[in-house]
Design a protein around this motif. Structure first.
Motif, short mmCIF file in Angstrom:
data_model
loop_
_atom_site.label_atom_id
_atom_site.label_comp_id
_atom_site.label_asym_id
_atom_site.label_seq_id
_atom_site.Cartn_x
_atom_site.Cartn_y
_atom_site.Cartn_z
N GLU A 128 0.80 -1.21 0.00
CA GLU A 128 0.00 0.00 0.00
C GLU A 128 0.84 1.27 0.00
O GLU A 128 1.20 1.80 1.04
CB GLU A 128 -0.91 0.02 1.23
N PRO A 129 1.16 1.76 -1.17
CA PRO A 129 1.99 2.95 -1.23
C PRO A 129 1.20 4.18 -0.79
O PRO A 129 0.52 4.81 -1.59
CB PRO A 129 2.39 3.07 -2.70
N VAL A 130 1.29 4.49 0.46
CA VAL A 130 0.61 5.67 1.00
C VAL A 130 1.09 6.93 0.29
O VAL A 130 2.29 7.12 0.16
CB VAL A 130 0.93 5.84 2.50
N PRO A 131 0.18 7.75 -0.16
CA PRO A 131 0.61 9.01 -0.76
C PRO A 131 1.25 9.87 0.32
O PRO A 131 0.54 10.36 1.21
CB PRO A 131 -0.68 9.66 -1.24
N ALA A 132 2.51 9.99 0.28
CA ALA A 132 3.19 10.77 1.30
C ALA A 132 4.53 11.20 0.76
O ALA A 132 5.06 10.59 -0.16
CB ALA A 132 3.39 9.95 2.57
N VAL A 133 5.06 12.26 1.32
CA VAL A 133 6.37 12.71 0.90
C VAL A 133 7.40 12.11 1.83
O VAL A 133 7.33 12.29 3.04
CB VAL A 133 6.46 14.25 0.96
#
Lengths: 345, 345
Positions: A322-327
């Motif tokens: 689950e590639p969390v949208p985050a920087v």
DNA sequence: ATGAAAGCGCTAACAT
DNA sequence: ATGTTAGCGCTTTCAT
């Protein structure tokens, strides 16, 4: 009908082992949930071995909709030290997960980028890495917005995607700390600055962040910059010129922070011409840690761009469930060498 | 049964256009030998457009046994200027022919290389490029010897494969010519030499060839080298040391030929320390033409490694109908800058 | 000029 | 515990 002479397939193995193709598929793909007699498995493995069987991943992909490939497209010339590191990192992470990497460059041309991405999409890549050579904010093409994507060394304007960038502000603070530790409290000058160009009227990301970190880090100790020479970052020549006027003008700086190693090289050249020695007369500190930093005499202390780690991180994130949208901000390590000394008094 | 929601296929297009899948395949793949009514073709094209149809190249590959991909595996760190250029060249040529590039590095580990090549082979690449960062003779792994392969910047020991290397001997001659033209006839010294190392007891390919070309070029004008300082090529430091002892020892050289730009950088540092100026007191000439050459002051004249051209050539050769097993030597262009002057008299 | 049908090499329900 | 069968999306022969 078959267009050409073919290699050995599972059917061949099945025939040789005297079992069905299914059975072969099961044991060859190592499925656990189905119990196949130990001997059948032996025969199959043996037959595969003897025949030199190799799976046809194209066929497998058609069926499973997984190609075990990831596409990486970067904007411009990977012919820099950094680029190579980034790609290597990506490669390592991909390999660890049994993926192969498509690599391409768009030359910063949106149309070319579109075509490359389409080519990768048509080949059913499992995910895409969008890399930039210089950290910046951009907009991901619409065509890929619904596909698994991770931005490498850049940020999507929407903030909807996972992205990996260097922690530039922290790097700026590190620089401040290094100088402060050596005892510098005044006469600290910057060569490079924010890097305002026609294409980046507000300065480049690295410039803004580094400066902010540097200024804040200094401010917390009650120290202020003596000056900033804004200049082009692209070649030593600009650093040389900036340093020359700097040395010709007011009071001599005791430390100069260069926004990258090329600039520092230019500063060395200028200091040398003025008969100043680094670091006795003037300390020099830089960012990027390219090969140049270790080639200079004295060797240059530089805050490193963690390109390899960034490449690794991007692919890991892309391939994780689950590639969390985050920087994700990757720390920039400082490489202490010989260009910083206490200020002369 | 279908494992997941799927994209639009030719079947969808056929349905929408009211024709059979065959017809769709014909017009979409632009076959000439079958005449389909102009209107059917229009309907099909329209439907494809509206539906946003994109071919599934995985499926196509399974059928045609052509993936339109080429694999490039290089030995070590592509994090050099050169490597990037080589890959870019390969990329360009691949793109022109509608191929995509798999890229990987073996880290000079035979086992890793084997695995990478196998991964590419399993994915049915149309051909393989085997690249080396430093020109050398090697042996292609058996596993790929029956697959279309081109060697890039290396030679197979058997000579059975197509390969692309820089024309180093000609480059050496160019260097001789440059010096001769400027009037140098004595006091010509080499820093670098053949580069004898534990792994290359006979010297590296580039070293041997450059030296041969240089010596022959000079000899034809009746000129001989005053000396050769054999040293490690890997960092400026070695050039610096070699130049220091050179300057400390006998009569001052009037020209020094450096085997690469890093070495030249070291020579600049040493000359500078000895109060010698380039090119008035000593001319400097180099090979490779990395970014460093243009960064140095005065800018360094260097015979360029034609890496981009080599990359292009390798892929062109690989993808051309009949890749004749032959060694292709790519000319090395000289980049004239400011480091050569007539000898002081 | 168009369509039916077979098959590329593999996986995976569903039998048995 | 193993085999039958039906695809994945595409190309291509052979009929019509």
């Amino acid at each position: 009908m078959p267009p050409s002479p073919s290699r050995v397939t599972q059917a061949d193995v099945a025939r040789r082992a005297g079992v069905s193709r299914t059975t072969v598929s099961f044991v060859l793909s190592g499925r656990e949930d189905t119990r196949i007699s130990i001997e059948a498995r032996q025969r199959i493995l043996g037959a595969a071995e003897e025949l030199g069987y190799r799976p046809n991943l194209t066929a497998q992909s058609l069926r499973t909709r997984k190609t075990h490939t990831v596409g990486l497209v970067s904007d411009i010339v990977a012919s820099t030290h950094y680029a190579g590191e980034m790609i290597q990192g990506a490669l390592e992470a991909a390999l660890e997960r049994n993926h192969l990497l498509y690599f391409a460059e768009s030359g910063d041309d949106p149309e070319a980028e579109r075509r490359l991405l389409q080519g990768m999409l048509d080949r059913q890549v499992d995910g895409l890495i969008h890399a930039a050579m210089s950290t910046r904010v951009r907009r991901l093409p619409d065509q890929v917005r619904s596909h698994p994507s991770v931005l490498l060394n850049c940020l999507d304007e929407s903030g909807e995607f996972t992205s990996v960038v260097p922690d530039e502000e922290a790097a700026g603070r590190q620089a401040a700390k290094l100088l402060l530790e050596a005892g510098h409290r005044e006469g600290i000058h910057v060569v490079g600055g924010r890097h305002f160009t026609r294409r980046t009227p507000d300065g480049v990301y690295a410039g803004r962040e580094r400066m902010r970190g540097l200024e804040r880090g200094l401010a917390e100790a009650g120290v202020r910059l003596s000056g900033v020479s804004e200049c082009d970052w692209s070649a030593p020549e600009y650093g040389y010129r900036a340093a020359r006027s700097l040395l010709a003008a007011g009071p001599r700086p005791t430390a100069v922070v260069c926004c990258n190693d090329r600039l520092a090289f230019g500063v060395y050249q200028a200091a040398d011409e003025s008969g100043l020695s680094v670091p006795q007369d003037v300390s020099v500190l830089s960012f990027d840690d390219s090969e140049l930093a270790s080639w200079l005499r004295p060797a240059l202390t530089s805050v490193a761009l963690p390109h390899r780690e960034m490449g690794r991180a991007a692919v890991s994130l892309l391939l994780s469930p689950e590639p969390v949208p985050a920087v994700h901000r990757i720390p920039m390590p400082v490489r202490r060498r010989d260009s910083i000394a206490p200020p002369r008094r």
